[in-house]
Scaffold this motif. Structure first.
Motif, short mmCIF file in Angstrom:
data_model
loop_
_atom_site.label_atom_id
_atom_site.label_comp_id
_atom_site.label_asym_id
_atom_site.label_seq_id
_atom_site.Cartn_x
_atom_site.Cartn_y
_atom_site.Cartn_z
N PRO A 303 0.83 -1.20 0.00
CA PRO A 303 0.00 0.00 0.00
C PRO A 303 0.87 1.25 0.00
CG PRO A 303 0.07 -0.96 2.19
CD PRO A 303 0.81 -1.90 1.29
N VAL A 304 0.51 2.22 -0.82
CA VAL A 304 1.33 3.42 -0.97
C VAL A 304 0.62 4.66 -0.45
CG1 VAL A 304 2.62 4.85 -2.60
CG2 VAL A 304 2.43 2.40 -3.01
N ALA A 305 -0.68 4.76 -0.71
CA ALA A 305 -1.40 5.97 -0.32
C ALA A 305 -2.87 5.65 -0.09
CB ALA A 305 -1.27 7.05 -1.40
N TYR A 306 -3.50 6.47 0.75
CA TYR A 306 -4.93 6.37 1.00
C TYR A 306 -5.61 7.62 0.45
CZ TYR A 306 -9.37 6.50 3.54
OH TYR A 306 -10.69 6.60 3.86
N LEU A 307 -6.58 7.43 -0.45
CA LEU A 307 -7.33 8.54 -1.02
C LEU A 307 -8.60 8.72 -0.21
CD1 LEU A 307 -6.87 7.71 -4.82
CD2 LEU A 307 -5.38 9.02 -3.30
N LYS A 308 -8.58 9.72 0.66
CA LYS A 308 -9.67 9.90 1.62
C LYS A 308 -11.00 10.19 0.93
CE LYS A 308 -10.79 12.55 5.78
NZ LYS A 308 -10.33 13.59 6.74
N SER A 309 -10.97 11.00 -0.12
CA SER A 309 -12.22 11.42 -0.76
C SER A 309 -12.96 10.26 -1.40
CB SER A 309 -11.93 12.50 -1.81
OG SER A 309 -11.06 11.99 -2.80
N SER A 310 -12.23 9.25 -1.88
CA SER A 310 -12.88 8.12 -2.56
C SER A 310 -12.79 6.83 -1.76
CB SER A 310 -12.24 7.91 -3.94
OG SER A 310 -10.84 7.69 -3.82
N ASP A 311 -12.18 6.86 -0.58
CA ASP A 311 -12.03 5.69 0.28
C ASP A 311 -11.35 4.54 -0.47
OD1 ASP A 311 -12.25 4.57 2.80
OD2 ASP A 311 -14.16 3.61 2.38
N GLN A 312 -10.23 4.90 -1.13
CA GLN A 312 -9.48 3.91 -1.90
C GLN A 312 -8.02 3.91 -1.47
OE1 GLN A 312 -10.42 5.33 -5.90
NE2 GLN A 312 -11.76 3.56 -6.23
N VAL A 313 -7.38 2.75 -1.61
CA VAL A 313 -5.96 2.60 -1.29
C VAL A 313 -5.20 2.34 -2.59
CG1 VAL A 313 -4.24 1.20 -0.10
CG2 VAL A 313 -6.40 1.72 1.02
N VAL A 314 -4.12 3.09 -2.79
CA VAL A 314 -3.25 2.91 -3.95
C VAL A 314 -2.23 1.83 -3.61
CG1 VAL A 314 -1.66 4.02 -5.56
CG2 VAL A 314 -3.53 5.34 -4.55
N LEU A 315 -2.09 0.85 -4.50
CA LEU A 315 -1.19 -0.28 -4.27
C LEU A 315 -0.09 -0.33 -5.32
CD1 LEU A 315 -3.83 -3.08 -3.51
CD2 LEU A 315 -2.20 -2.15 -1.87
#
Length: 398
Positions: A303-315
């Motif tokens: 996991p690299v980042a959490y996108l708060k606005s869309s509730d998604q995790v960048v992998l």
């Protein structure tokens, strides 16, 4: 009749712009320049970007002398980061840390720099600034990390230096801390730990502290734990890990949306987060992922980042693909991005105006005809502007 907008409206509009657009707005007038350069606006713009998951990107390190930036807003092909500061002298570039849009960079020669790739401002530090080297000595580098001390409003770079004096066969290891506010290094308590397995020696920043996964012994199968270095108190402390039932796995540290995270490898890959910092009972498995027909095969998932606005995790999938995991729908999809280079690490980075009154890295101009050509073009543009002014009835006072 011209009307002026209330200051709060101007601030509200400007804080929603990208760094690139803000830099273009600075020359509009003195008040705008003063506003955009002010510390309050810089923090406001940074906080707005983090809250809305805008102006976010990934720094992709190919492991040699190239860094690329993938814009998570547009998902355009990654751009190669030119104008690298003095660390790009032919050696491999290492990212020691990333915080609030600023990268801490180093190379094998010991040169270090804090660089904001959005503004291209940087400040540099050489090895001679840290320790006086004997005539016959060999240097090696250990744990490193970079972060922000919110209490003292200071950015700090942590690094362990190993020195072996070949003349008297003596070894010395020192942990040093660089303060941007003080513009100086100082010695802090030793770092008497071993890195665990394949976990890189560069720290993970979370909750105002630097974190390393460490082992009791250098061997891969030794028991491991997490040690933290608080950037305010400048002291070490232990952080508990989840109570895994299975002990046969690799682990890596990370940070997701302010939470400290641990990735437990082997299929399936499990991503755990510490929802209440320092509390072992707050460790929660956020989700798990394994290779499917959607993702294709991959050696690891980070996991690299959490996108708060869309509730998604960048992998990061094996250093070859970027994927998004939707926490609500529990679905994963790979991003179709043309031109993504193979990379050894991906670092989350927000575009910001944070700077340290350093130099501005610019592209080196070619000598000879290119230089004369640029000069000639400037003269022609200046002449055209002069003619336009005169044709409109303006007087040119010399």
């Amino acid at each position: 009749m011209a009307t002026s907008l209330p200051p709060e409206v101007i601030v509200g509009v400007l804080c929603r712009l990208t760094v690139k657009d803000l830099l273009r707005c600075r020359p509009v007038c003195r008040s705008w320049r003063s506003l955009i350069d002010g510390p309050d606006f810089i923090k406001l713009h940074l906080n707005h970007s983090m809250e809305t998951s805008s102006n976010l990107g990934l720094i992709l390190n190919s492991g040699d002398r190239e860094l690329h930036c993938l814009d998570l807003d547009t998902l355009h092909p990654p751009l190669r980061l030119n104008y690298l500061p003095v660390v790009n002298d032919g050696d491999r570039i290492e990212i020691l840390g990333c915080c609030n849009g600023v990268l801490a960079l180093a190379n094998a020669s010991g040169l270090m720099a804090l660089w904001n790739p959005s503004t291209r401002r940087y400040t540099k530090m050489s090895l001679s600034d840290v320790i006086e080297s004997p005539s016959r000595a060999v240097f090696d580098f250990g744990a490193a990390g970079f972060g922000y001390d919110s209490v003292n409003d200071d950015y700090k770079l942590f690094r362990v230096f190993h020195l072996k004096d070949l003349g008297i066969n003596r070894s010395l290891s020192e942990a040093k801390l660089y303060s941007v506010k003080a513009k100086a290094w100082k010695t802090v308590s030793d770092f008497p730990y071993h890195y665990y397995g394949y976990q890189r020696g560069n720290a993970v920043l979370a909750n105002g502290a630097l974190h390393w996964l460490v082992g009791e012994k250098p061997e891969l199968d030794s028991l491991f734990s997490v040690v933290a270095f608080d950037l305010v108190s400048e002291q070490y402390c232990d952080i508990p890990l989840p109570g895994y039932k299975d002990k046969n796995f690799y682990a890596n540290l990370g940070e997701l949306g302010g939470w400290l995270s641990v990735t437990k490898s082997y299929n399936p890959v499990e991503i755990w987060v510490m929802k209440e910092y320092g509390c072992k009972g707050s460790w929660t498995m956020l989700f798990s992922v394994m290779p499917t027909y959607v993702t294709g095969p991959f050696n690891y998932a980070e996991p690299v980042a959490y996108l708060k606005s869309s509730d998604q995790v960048v992998l990061d999938l094996g250093g070859e693909k970027i994927a998004l995991y939707d926490l609500e729908k529990k679905r994963i999809k790979t991003l179709s991005i043309f031109g993504v280079p193979k990379f050894v690490e991906a670092r989350f980075c927000v575009q910001s105006l944070v700077g340290f009154d350093g130099e501005k890295a610019t592209r080196k101009k070619k000598a000879g005809e290119d230089g004369n050509k640029v000069k000639k073009q400037k003269q022609q543009r200046g002449g055209k502007k002069r003619d336009d002014f005169l044709s409109k009835g303006f007087k040119l006072v010399l």
